[in-house]
Every structure is written in C-alpha cells, then in structure tokens.
Design a protein around this motif. Structure first.
Motif, PDB file in Angstrom:
ATOM      1  N   LEU A 224      71.980 -77.804 -11.692  1.00  0.00           N
ATOM      2  CA  LEU A 224      71.252 -77.794 -12.953  1.00  0.00           C
ATOM      3  C   LEU A 224      72.160 -77.283 -14.066  1.00  0.00           C
ATOM      4  O   LEU A 224      72.898 -76.310 -13.887  1.00  0.00           O
ATOM      5  N   GLN A 225      72.080 -77.931 -15.217  1.00  0.00           N
ATOM      6  CA  GLN A 225      72.928 -77.564 -16.346  1.00  0.00           C
ATOM      7  C   GLN A 225      72.080 -77.006 -17.475  1.00  0.00           C
ATOM      8  O   GLN A 225      70.973 -77.490 -17.741  1.00  0.00           O
ATOM      9  N   PRO A 226      72.586 -75.963 -18.157  1.00  0.00           N
ATOM     10  CA  PRO A 226      71.821 -75.413 -19.292  1.00  0.00           C
ATOM     11  C   PRO A 226      71.833 -76.364 -20.482  1.00  0.00           C
ATOM     12  O   PRO A 226      72.721 -77.220 -20.621  1.00  0.00           O
ATOM     13  N   LEU A 227      70.829 -76.222 -21.331  1.00  0.00           N
ATOM     14  CA  LEU A 227      70.738 -77.049 -22.531  1.00  0.00           C
ATOM     15  C   LEU A 227      71.763 -76.611 -23.567  1.00  0.00           C
ATOM     16  O   LEU A 227      72.178 -75.444 -23.612  1.00  0.00           O
ATOM     17  N   LEU A 228      72.140 -77.538 -24.404  1.00  0.00           N
ATOM     18  CA  LEU A 228      73.013 -77.217 -25.522  1.00  0.00           C
ATOM     19  C   LEU A 228      72.205 -76.555 -26.627  1.00  0.00           C
ATOM     20  O   LEU A 228      71.020 -76.841 -26.817  1.00  0.00           O
ATOM     21  N   ALA A 255      58.516 -70.114 -19.457  1.00  0.00           N
ATOM     22  CA  ALA A 255      58.751 -71.139 -18.431  1.00  0.00           C
ATOM     23  C   ALA A 255      57.444 -71.715 -17.901  1.00  0.00           C
ATOM     24  O   ALA A 255      57.270 -71.912 -16.694  1.00  0.00           O
ATOM     25  N   ALA A 256      56.510 -71.994 -18.801  1.00  0.00           N
ATOM     26  CA  ALA A 256      55.209 -72.532 -18.403  1.00  0.00           C
ATOM     27  C   ALA A 256      55.263 -74.053 -18.358  1.00  0.00           C
ATOM     28  O   ALA A 256      55.889 -74.694 -19.206  1.00  0.00           O
ATOM     29  N   ARG A 257      54.630 -74.604 -17.360  1.00  0.00           N
ATOM     30  CA  ARG A 257      54.499 -76.065 -17.285  1.00  0.00           C
ATOM     31  C   ARG A 257      53.475 -76.545 -18.305  1.00  0.00           C
ATOM     32  O   ARG A 257      52.577 -75.792 -18.714  1.00  0.00           O
ATOM     33  N   ASP A 347      65.456 -74.738 -18.429  1.00  0.00           N
ATOM     34  CA  ASP A 347      66.527 -73.953 -19.043  1.00  0.00           C
ATOM     35  C   ASP A 347      66.197 -72.466 -19.045  1.00  0.00           C
ATOM     36  O   ASP A 347      67.086 -71.622 -18.863  1.00  0.00           O
ATOM     37  N   ARG A 348      64.913 -72.124 -19.242  1.00  0.00           N
ATOM     38  CA  ARG A 348      64.524 -70.713 -19.239  1.00  0.00           C
ATOM     39  C   ARG A 348      64.701 -70.105 -17.846  1.00  0.00           C
ATOM     40  O   ARG A 348      65.205 -68.982 -17.711  1.00  0.00           O
ATOM     41  N   ILE A 349      64.299 -70.825 -16.803  1.00  0.00           N
ATOM     42  CA  ILE A 349      64.463 -70.302 -15.448  1.00  0.00           C
ATOM     43  C   ILE A 349      65.941 -70.184 -15.098  1.00  0.00           C
ATOM     44  O   ILE A 349      66.377 -69.207 -14.474  1.00  0.00           O
ATOM     45  N   LEU A 350      66.735 -71.182 -15.501  1.00  0.00           N
ATOM     46  CA  LEU A 350      68.173 -71.138 -15.231  1.00  0.00           C
ATOM     47  C   LEU A 350      68.830 -69.980 -15.973  1.00  0.00           C
ATOM     48  O   LEU A 350      69.743 -69.332 -15.446  1.00  0.00           O
ATOM     49  N   GLU A 351      68.370 -69.700 -17.179  1.00  0.00           N
ATOM     50  CA  GLU A 351      68.903 -68.562 -17.922  1.00  0.00           C
ATOM     51  C   GLU A 351      68.627 -67.250 -17.187  1.00  0.00           C
ATOM     52  O   GLU A 351      69.504 -66.371 -17.102  1.00  0.00           O
ATOM     53  N   GLU A 352      67.420 -67.122 -16.653  1.00  0.00           N
ATOM     54  CA  GLU A 352      67.091 -65.917 -15.889  1.00  0.00           C
ATOM     55  C   GLU A 352      67.912 -65.842 -14.605  1.00  0.00           C
ATOM     56  O   GLU A 352      68.328 -64.750 -14.182  1.00  0.00           O
ATOM     57  N   ALA A 353      68.146 -66.994 -13.974  1.00  0.00           N
ATOM     58  CA  ALA A 353      68.949 -67.013 -12.749  1.00  0.00           C
ATOM     59  C   ALA A 353      70.390 -66.585 -13.027  1.00  0.00           C
ATOM     60  O   ALA A 353      71.008 -65.871 -12.225  1.00  0.00           O
ATOM     61  N   LEU A 354      70.935 -66.995 -14.154  1.00  0.00           N
ATOM     62  CA  LEU A 354      72.290 -66.574 -14.521  1.00  0.00           C
ATOM     63  C   LEU A 354      72.328 -65.079 -14.831  1.00  0.00           C
ATOM     64  O   LEU A 354      73.305 -64.396 -14.509  1.00  0.00           O
ATOM     65  N   ALA A 355      71.264 -64.567 -15.450  1.00  0.00           N
ATOM     66  CA  ALA A 355      71.254 -63.149 -15.818  1.00  0.00           C
ATOM     67  C   ALA A 355      71.143 -62.244 -14.595  1.00  0.00           C
ATOM     68  O   ALA A 355      71.702 -61.130 -14.581  1.00  0.00           O
ATOM     69  N   ARG A 376      67.011 -73.311  -5.114  1.00  0.00           N
ATOM     70  CA  ARG A 376      67.739 -74.332  -5.862  1.00  0.00           C
ATOM     71  C   ARG A 376      68.262 -73.780  -7.186  1.00  0.00           C
ATOM     72  O   ARG A 376      69.416 -74.007  -7.554  1.00  0.00           O
ATOM     73  N   TYR A 377      67.414 -73.055  -7.922  1.00  0.00           N
ATOM     74  CA  TYR A 377      67.872 -72.462  -9.180  1.00  0.00           C
ATOM     75  C   TYR A 377      68.967 -71.423  -8.928  1.00  0.00           C
ATOM     76  O   TYR A 377      69.937 -71.328  -9.695  1.00  0.00           O
ATOM     77  N   ALA A 378      68.825 -70.651  -7.863  1.00  0.00           N
ATOM     78  CA  ALA A 378      69.836 -69.638  -7.557  1.00  0.00           C
ATOM     79  C   ALA A 378      71.172 -70.288  -7.205  1.00  0.00           C
ATOM     80  O   ALA A 378      72.236 -69.811  -7.643  1.00  0.00           O
ATOM     81  N   ASP A 379      71.150 -71.369  -6.426  1.00  0.00           N
ATOM     82  CA  ASP A 379      72.390 -72.060  -6.083  1.00  0.00           C
ATOM     83  C   ASP A 379      73.072 -72.629  -7.332  1.00  0.00           C
ATOM     84  O   ASP A 379      74.303 -72.554  -7.472  1.00  0.00           O
ATOM     85  N   SER A 380      72.290 -73.209  -8.229  1.00  0.00           N
ATOM     86  CA  SER A 380      72.869 -73.741  -9.458  1.00  0.00           C
ATOM     87  C   SER A 380      73.484 -72.631 -10.305  1.00  0.00           C
ATOM     88  O   SER A 380      74.575 -72.790 -10.878  1.00  0.00           O
ATOM     89  N   ALA A 381      72.790 -71.484 -10.381  1.00  0.00           N
ATOM     90  CA  ALA A 381      73.317 -70.368 -11.168  1.00  0.00           C
ATOM     91  C   ALA A 381      74.622 -69.851 -10.570  1.00  0.00           C
ATOM     92  O   ALA A 381      75.585 -69.564 -11.305  1.00  0.00           O
TER      93      ALA A 381
END
Length: 406
Positions: A224-228, A255-257, A347-355, A376-381
């Motif tokens: 997963l890639q973060p947004l620009l 991060a609400a659907r 992108d919000r979940i990925l940001e938290e995973a990176l943090a 999956r998000y953790a592996d991408s981070a």
C-alpha cells in the motif's frame, strides 16, 4: 365472488366520489398520513399530496382489496406525487401489494442466456441459493453473487460449446480455463468455480468435483502506498458542502468507511464529551471534526427543521423518511478525485501503521481491523520504512540511486 381481476381505470375518477367526511377508508388513510407525517417530519404540502394520491387510489375499492404497485406508480408519477411515501402509508394500512418483477430475475435470465440447458440449470440453482439463501446457507450480498457469475460466465460459455452438463467437465478443463487467467482474476474465478461445483455436488447433479484439492491460496497483495499531499489537498477543496466536509474528516481522521458514516445516528455523536461512536467503537473527537460536525448540525437544523430522521447525515430525499442516505451519493462527493473517501481511509490507517512501526495489534485495537487486514497494513508499513531507510543510507553514502543499484 370475483370472476375477473381487472386493472383499475383511474382516468374515470371523480373527486366527489371520495371527498366525504363519512368515508371510513379515507378517514383511516388521513389518520395514517398524520401519524407517519408526525413521526417523519412531513411538511403540510407533502401530506396534502399523499392525501390527494390516496383519494384517487382508494376510490371505488372494495374493503381489503390491495393496491398494486403496477397500477399506482404511473398514476402518481403523472401527478408528481411521491410513490415511496404513498407506499409507506398503504403498507401501514395493509393495503399494498408489490407486484414488480425482482431485478434479480431479469439479471439471471440475461446471464443464463447462451449456456447449455444442463449447465444452465445447475448455475441457476447455485445462483438462487447464493442470492436467497437456504436452510443451511446464508444469503450472500448481491455484489458477491453478481461478481461470482461475471468471473466465470466466459468459462461457462466455452464449456457450453462442448458439453451439455457440468458433470462432463473434467479437472483438465478447469485447469485449462484457469491457465488463461492471471492475478486476482484467476483467484476469484477459482473461488466461484469451487462454489459452483460444490453446490452441484450437494444437489447430486455431478458425480465428482473437478475443483477438489485445487488450492485458492493467499492472494499476493501489493504494498500500500500513501497518498500524495497534492491529491489530499484537491479532495479537501472539492468538499464544498458541510456534509461532504464531515465525511472527508471522518474518513481522513477516523478512518471510517462510507457505509459506517451513513449509518451514524444523532445519538452516536456526543459533542459535549467530545466522543463519537463509529461502527460500535467509541472514539475521541478531535478539534477539526468537532468544528465540522457543529457546522453540519447547524446547517441540518436550518435546512430541515421538521425532519424526524435519526441519522446524522441526511439529504433532501431522506429528510422526509427515517432511512439512511444511499452509498451512491457518498461516492459522488469526491468523484474523479485521486483521494476518494476509501483512499483517505486507507491512507489514515497506513499513516498510523508507519507511526507505530508496523504493529498489527495496535492497528487492530485503534481501528477495529480483523487480523488479516491489520497484518496487511503492518507489512506495507514495514516495507515502506525499510525502503525509506535504504534511501537514507544511499543518500548518506553519496552513492547514486539507480534502477539497477542493489
């Protein structure tokens, strides 16, 4: 006793036939309109329109005789009267009968066209169980049913040119069909074929399941890639209405659907204690979301002061009902934007995973993710963090970064 069921001719209606205070059926209809109008915040004009429509529909009708949808819909639409609200009143009175052909039947007829009769019978039985469920089968979502058939219909058409029944299909035929597909197309096609042949085996229409022991396996997801930043800024600028700004904040901050946003009720928002309940999980309200919610609630109260809809996000269609807004309208908020509501959520979940350094337990606790999604998000981070560290090492060593550099 009735000898014939003839359609009602509403063109011969005379208003004097029904506008009497002593008519018990019309009095019942007026009382039902009053009850639903009070509960759903219908304006006076809406109530008068519904009463006018029911005056036409109930004229000359025998007590207990239902009103058919096929008869009432053309009459009400010609007079620009809401069909849905009139149906609600008639349903409350027990006088409505929906005689429309379900859309699933038309879709099923089109998908079975071109299949061999024997194959078509097995496929039809399988799709009906998926759509309607059974004694030991839970009904699937319509999108799942449509997706399964769309994946394997070209394969079934090819088999229909050679075979008359699914029991003639061999394991080699299945492997040959799957060899023509790659990636997620092969993955989903195999899942659908296994479901089809499993159902046929249970029904006793085939002797051996050719998909048995064919492993679906774990689908290899990409990183997963973060947004620009520019994409996010353009989406924020595109959200021009108070409701759109609230949805962008809920997706980008919490991060609400989209489905969870539309299901939010007024009771789920506690502005005083700065708490919001999203998908049964209480979360603290940040300053941005708190301010946007206040703006939206002020706009909601000014625009629809009499609405009785308990949902937080409403529009001009649902303001006179108690139903949530549709997901189609939510998808149009950021139409043609790279940063859609779903991409902002990811992108919000990925940001938290990176943090948090790619901790799946932390992600599951904060966002309520299941195990596979959190991993999956953790592996991408972790992959993004490793890539960033390698780039920093290359920049510090002064070595050029090229495509062929190890």
């Amino acid at each position: 006793m009735r000898l014939f069921d003839l359609p009602h001719d509403y063109t011969r209606f005379d208003r004097r036939d029904r506008l009497t205070l002593n008519d018990p059926l019309m009095a019942w209809a007026r009382w039902t309109i009053h009850l639903l109008g009070e509960a759903r915040g219908w304006k006076r004009g809406v109530r008068e329109d519904i009463e006018q429509g029911l005056t036409t529909l109930l004229a000359g009708r025998v007590d207990g005789e239902p009103v058919l949808h096929s008869e009432m819909s053309p009459v009400l639409r010609k007079r620009v009267i809401g069909v849905g609200r009139t149906i609600d009143v008639l349903t409350r009175m027990g006088l409505f009968h929906d005689d429309r052909r379900p859309p699933f039947e038309d879709w099923l007829t089109g998908k079975l066209d071109g299949l061999a009769p024997g194959i078509g019978r097995d496929v039809e039985a399988w799709l009906r169980v998926l759509h309607d469920g059974g004694p030991r089968n839970k009904a699937r979502a319509p999108a799942t049913v449509y997706g399964y058939m769309s994946r394997i219909r070209p394969i079934l058409l090819t088999w229909s040119d050679r075979y008359d029944h699914l029991r003639e299909v061999t394991r080699d035929d299945v492997l040959a069909a799957l060899d023509q597909l790659h990636g997620h197309h092969r993955h989903h096609a195999l899942i659908a074929l296994r479901s089809l042949f499993s159902r046929a085996k249970k029904n006793g229409t085939i002797f051996r399941d050719p998909t048995r022991r064919l492993r679906v396996g774990q689908y290899p997801y990409g990183v997963l890639q973060p947004l620009l930043t520019g994409d996010i800024d353009r989406s924020v600028q595109a959200a021009t209405t108070p409701a759109a700004r609230v949805m962008v904040a809920l997706a980008g901050v919490h991060a609400a659907r989209a489905a969870d946003m539309l299901a939010l009720r007024l009771d789920d928002v506690d502005l005083g204690n700065r708490r919001i309940v999203i998908a049964s999980r209480a979360r603290p309200l940040d300053d941005l979301t708190h301010r946007l919610l206040l703006d939206w609630l002020r706009h909601r109260a000014a625009r629809w002061p009499n609405t009785a809809n308990p949902h937080l996000l409403i529009n001009h269609i649902t303001a006179t009902t108690t139903a949530p807004a549709s997901g189609q309208g939510a998808s149009l908020i950021l139409h043609k934007q790279a940063a859609t509501l779903e991409r902002l959520r990811i992108d919000r979940i990925l940001e938290e995973a990176l943090a948090c350094g790619g901790d799946p337990l932390h992600l599951a606790s904060v966002f309520g993710l299941d195990t596979k999604t959190a991993i999956r998000y953790a592996d991408s981070a972790r992959q993004l963090l490793i890539t960033a560290a390698e780039e920093q090492d290359l920049a510090g060593s002064g070595e050029p970064k090229g495509r062929n550099h190890p």
